[in-house]
Design an enzyme around this catalytic site. Structure first.
Site, PDB file in Angstrom:
ATOM      1  N   GLY A 157       0.808  -1.213   0.000  1.00 21.14           N
ATOM      2  CA  GLY A 157       0.000   0.000   0.000  1.00 21.14           C
ATOM      3  C   GLY A 157       0.837   1.257   0.000  1.00 21.14           C
TER       4      GLY A 157
ATOM      5  N   THR B 136       1.183   3.570   2.211  1.00 21.40           N
ATOM      6  CA  THR B 136       1.900   3.931   3.444  1.00 21.40           C
ATOM      7  C   THR B 136       3.171   3.092   3.575  1.00 21.40           C
ATOM      8  OG1 THR B 136      -0.276   4.309   4.418  1.00 21.40           O
ATOM      9  CG2 THR B 136       1.623   4.371   5.903  1.00 21.40           C
TER      10      THR B 136
ATOM     11  N   LYS C  22      -8.506  -4.426   6.570  1.00 24.95           N
ATOM     12  CA  LYS C  22      -7.474  -4.315   5.550  1.00 24.95           C
ATOM     13  C   LYS C  22      -7.990  -4.896   4.234  1.00 24.95           C
ATOM     14  CE  LYS C  22      -3.242  -5.409   6.413  1.00 24.95           C
ATOM     15  NZ  LYS C  22      -2.877  -4.270   5.541  1.00 24.95           N
ATOM     16  N   GLY C  23      -7.244  -4.614   3.190  1.00 25.36           N
ATOM     17  CA  GLY C  23      -7.603  -5.210   1.906  1.00 25.36           C
ATOM     18  C   GLY C  23      -8.011  -4.221   0.856  1.00 25.36           C
TER      19      GLY C  23
ATOM     20  N   GLY D  18      -6.192  -2.574  -0.921  1.00 26.91           N
ATOM     21  CA  GLY D  18      -5.331  -2.809  -2.076  1.00 26.91           C
ATOM     22  C   GLY D  18      -5.430  -4.220  -2.618  1.00 26.91           C
TER      23      GLY D  18
ATOM     24  N   GLU E  38      -1.331 -10.629   3.108  1.00 27.20           N
ATOM     25  CA  GLU E  38      -1.032  -9.805   4.290  1.00 27.20           C
ATOM     26  C   GLU E  38      -1.354 -10.573   5.571  1.00 27.20           C
ATOM     27  OE1 GLU E  38      -1.736  -5.342   2.442  1.00 27.20           O
ATOM     28  OE2 GLU E  38      -3.418  -6.371   3.355  1.00 27.20           O
TER      29      GLU E  38
HETATM   30  C1  A5P Z   1      -3.685  -3.708   0.976  1.00 21.72           C
HETATM   31  O1  A5P Z   1      -4.460  -4.763   0.577  1.00 21.72           O
HETATM   32  C2  A5P Z   1      -4.266  -3.090   2.195  1.00 21.72           C
HETATM   33  O2  A5P Z   1      -4.526  -3.940   3.235  1.00 21.72           O
HETATM   34  C3  A5P Z   1      -3.423  -1.918   2.676  1.00 21.72           C
HETATM   35  O3  A5P Z   1      -2.538  -2.269   3.675  1.00 21.72           O
HETATM   36  C4  A5P Z   1      -4.365  -0.924   3.185  1.00 21.72           C
HETATM   37  O4  A5P Z   1      -5.355  -0.749   2.186  1.00 21.72           O
HETATM   38  C5  A5P Z   1      -3.697   0.411   3.478  1.00 21.72           C
HETATM   39  O5  A5P Z   1      -3.298   0.989   2.282  1.00 21.72           O
HETATM   40  P1  A5P Z   1      -2.749   2.452   2.212  1.00 21.72           P
HETATM   41  O6  A5P Z   1      -1.508   2.487   3.048  1.00 21.72           O
HETATM   42  O7  A5P Z   1      -2.482   2.638   0.748  1.00 21.72           O
HETATM   43  O8  A5P Z   1      -3.813   3.362   2.721  1.00 21.72           O
END
Ligand code: A5P
Length: 295
Positions: free
Chosen positions: A95, A97, A164-165, A167, A173
């Site tokens: 993601g 971050t 989560k998820g 992305g 994960e």
């Molecule tokens: C990916 O599948 C997600 O679990 C990410 O960890 C979550 O969406 C946080 O993403 P960002 O850091 O892009 O906000």
């Protein structure tokens, strides 16, 4: 923001950029992993990639000011670097971050301040980014016991339960976080909620075969499931599955029960509920990065 490349052939466009064939001197480009990440992000955002815009990559990558949210994401991720020690076996999330953490790790390794790291990525995107930054990448087959996993989140409740998820990397994960002795979250403060599922739909990863049967079952649980699509086609996770984004009109009182009911269905691969897994969260706000511990 973003970017870039590729006509219909992303790999060729990345190769052009990295080799300098696009006209951008290779020495002035971000590392290959970063370019690949930008290209993937552009595709996720639905931007039409064009090789002719390659110089834009350079400008954006090198000079564009970050949005306030991206500044916070970077602050949280860089604060979490304090968790990482030389010699660690590290799970790397996915993601926008975590991307800052991966960049920071690349810098620390290049400077020789972190040595003997092995990182297990939670997605192809993170694997590409990490490899491009010369972070030694590994697998759970080679490194089944991780010292630490660090990942982002879409929602964080006061007990550090997570959704989560966003992305689409939720399955990998959760596998990587489960293989780690310690799981730490990085996020900006927009991710903080009093109750999970109040702002973000619950991603549920399902086998494509019979996916609509899960949508029906989720409706019986009080939710509305939308098949995640891009360009009119269902998106596929790295594992080739579909994602259902599920909104619940009423607050869900029993998240453990909801998770169990969903996971009991044949064909449901994983849910985005990460309950009782995170030990610590680095949360960045305008007033700085705070560290929150699970109760
Ligand atoms: C990916 O599948 C997600 O679990 C990410 O960890 C979550 O969406 C946080 O993403 P960002 O850091 O892009 O906000």
């Amino acid at each position: 923001v973003l970017v870039v490349v590729a006509g219909s052939d992303r790999a060729a466009a990345v190769r052009d950029l990295v080799s300098g064939a696009s006209g951008v001197p290779a020495a002035r480009l971000k590392p290959e992993g970063e370019i690949v990440w930008l290209v993937d992000q552009a595709a996720r955002d639905g931007l039409a990639p064009r090789t002719a815009q390659a110089p834009v990559v350079e400008a954006i990558a090198a000079a564009a000011p970050l949005s306030p949210t991206d500044e916070l994401k970077r602050a949280a991720a860089e604060a979490a670097l304090a968790e990482v020690r030389s010699g660690m076996r590290l799970g790397l999330g996915t993601g926008s971050t975590v991307r800052w953490l991966v960049e920071a790790l690349g810098r620390e390794i290049a400077a020789g301040r972190l040595t003997d790291l092995r990182a297990v990525p939670t997605s192809a995107a993170t694997a590409q980014l990490g490899a491009g930054l010369r972070i030694p990448m590994s697998t759970l087959e080679d490194e089944p016991d991780l010292d630490l996993a660090i990942d982002g989140a879409d929602e964080i409740d006061p007990a550090l339960n997570l959704v989560k998820g966003g992305g689409g990397a939720l399955l990998r994960e959760k596998i990587v976080a489960s293989a780690a002795r310690r799981f730490v979250v990085v996020a900006d403060d927009t991710k903080l909620v009093d109750r999970l599922l109040s702002t973000f739909p619950l991603p549920v990863e399902v086998d494509s075969f019979g996916w609509s049967t899960h949508a029906d079952a989720i409706a019986r649980l009080g939710g509305v499931a939308a098949l995640r699509e891009r360009g009119g086609e269902p998106t596929r996770t790295d594992g080739g599955h579909f994602v259902l984004d599920c909104r619940f009109g009423e607050p869900v009182a029993d998240l453990v029960g909801l998770n169990a009911r969903l996971k009991a269905r044949a064909g449901v691969v994983e849910t985005g509920l990460f309950l009782g897994m995170a030990r610590r969260a680095y949360v960045a706000s305008a007033s700085g990065v705070s560290i929150r511990e699970a109760g």
